[in-house]
Enzyme design. Structure first.
Site, PDB file in Angstrom:
ATOM      1  N   LYS A 171      -2.890   5.932  -3.972  1.00 41.01           N
ATOM      2  CA  LYS A 171      -3.985   6.866  -3.634  1.00 41.01           C
ATOM      3  C   LYS A 171      -3.714   8.231  -4.261  1.00 41.01           C
ATOM      4  CE  LYS A 171      -3.741   4.616   0.859  1.00 41.01           C
ATOM      5  NZ  LYS A 171      -2.284   4.463   1.029  1.00 41.01           N
ATOM      6  N   TYR A 173       2.908   9.791  -0.130  1.00 39.06           N
ATOM      7  CA  TYR A 173       4.047   9.186   0.582  1.00 39.06           C
ATOM      8  C   TYR A 173       5.376   9.495  -0.102  1.00 39.06           C
ATOM      9  CZ  TYR A 173       0.330   6.221   2.624  1.00 39.06           C
ATOM     10  OH  TYR A 173      -0.808   5.742   3.223  1.00 39.06           O
ATOM     11  N   ASP A 189       0.820  -1.210   0.000  1.00 38.01           N
ATOM     12  CA  ASP A 189       0.000   0.000   0.000  1.00 38.01           C
ATOM     13  C   ASP A 189       0.858   1.265   0.000  1.00 38.01           C
ATOM     14  OD1 ASP A 189      -2.982   1.047   1.030  1.00 38.01           O
ATOM     15  OD2 ASP A 189      -1.298   2.250   1.767  1.00 38.01           O
ATOM     16  N   HIS A 208      -7.579   9.597  -1.608  1.00 37.38           N
ATOM     17  CA  HIS A 208      -6.906   9.556  -0.298  1.00 37.38           C
ATOM     18  C   HIS A 208      -7.754  10.180   0.828  1.00 37.38           C
ATOM     19  CE1 HIS A 208      -2.598   9.150   1.427  1.00 37.38           C
ATOM     20  NE2 HIS A 208      -3.486   8.926   2.351  1.00 37.38           N
TER      21      HIS A 208
END
Ligand code: A2P
Length: 280
Positions: free
Chosen positions: A78, A53, A48, A111
């Protein structure tokens, strides 16, 4: 059953591993490679990531370097708040795929709900699925009200809702709603970012089974029927978190853990993020 064979079926017919591996906060290539290597060898198949990120390039590189073939893994990414909107969502997903060195992701998530681009982003998601750039579409951090609002215009509803979920934030009404609407709930920070590991009641249950408190919490998620994606950069913990398939919590113990709920978030409040259009 073990981590590798343990799959759930999504409303669109696709399969998803119930337990996956969270990649938030891992940004350097060496840690990415070693964590994914240990996780894959342990049997984790769901990985994931997210645009936010800032590690999609490293994730893609790790799979390439480790020679892991695409069909053997389930990859989630996301779309960030900044990239939401119809065309910007489509462009950003193509960019994510370029970074990941992949032709498609298995699961694409919004997200956070934001009011600025709420329906446009979802229209782009439905299009991206038709284009084959993602196998399944879902959301993250949506509460019941966001799902009900989305349903007023969506052609296809999300098959996954990834939300903050742990013994201090059990979200029972949302889990019930998702179950009734064939949406798989998926727990992010299933260990409450480490904040729930020292709760005495959990320690007592852990001692009874000769397991760690982390394993008790993950087993609780498993028996709740939700998907969950613990993260760790330590090999022994990555392995330990997958070693939860050889014992079973009693109904009374499940209830006892449910009762630890304190409505406590470690992350942002979805409703305020919706209003401000970003994580405030
Ligand atoms: P570390 O990466 O140093 O192992 P969550 O998945 O809820 O966000 O929690 C992740 C946090 O919990 C990380 O800080 C991780 O630290 C820690 N963690 C993960 N698994 C375990 C475990 N089995 N025992 C103790 N801490 C753990």
């Amino acid at each position: 059953m073990d981590i590798q064979s343990n799959m759930l079926t999504l409303a669109d017919g696709n399969q998803i591993p119930q337990e996956g591996f969270g990649l938030y906060k891992i940004t350097d290539q060496q840690t990415m490679d070693s964590s994914i290597k240990t996780a894959y060898e342990t049997g984790y198949r769901l990985f994931d990531t997210a645009q936010l990120y800032k590690n999609e390039t490293e994730v893609g590189q790790a799979f390439k370097d480790l020679n892991i073939s695409r069909e053997n893994i389930f990859v989630t990414t996301k779309v960030s708040e900044a990239n939401q909107g119809y065309q910007s969502t489509i462009d950003s997903v193509k960019e994510s795929l370029r970074k990941l060195q992949m032709d498609y992701v298995d699961l694409l998530l919004v997200h956070w709900p934001i009011q600025r681009a709420f329906f446009d982003t979802w229209r782009a998601f439905e299009e991206l699925k038709k284009m084959g750039l993602t196998k399944s579409i879902g959301v993250s951090n949506f509460q019941i009200i966001h799902l009900q609002y989305l349903a007023t215009k969506a052609n296809e509803m999300p098959v996954v809702d990834q939300v903050e979920l742990h013994p201090r934030l059990t979200q029972k009404p949302l889990l019930k709603y998702n179950q009734e609407h064939k949406i798989i709930s998926q727990a992010w920070s299933p260990l409450g970012r480490g904040t729930v590991l020292n709760i005495p009641e959990l320690k007592a249950i852990a001692d009874k089974y000769g397991k760690s408190t982390a394993q008790i919490i993950l087993r609780w998620h498993l028996q709740n029927g939700v998907s969950f994606i613990p993260k760790s950069v330590h090999p022994e913990r990555i392995k330990q978190n997958a070693d939860i398939y050889d014992f079973e919590l009693s109904p009374a113990e499940m209830k006892q853990i449910d009762n630890l709920n304190q409505y406590k978030r470690t992350g942002r409040e979805p409703e305020l993020t919706y209003e401000y259009n970003h994580q405030y």
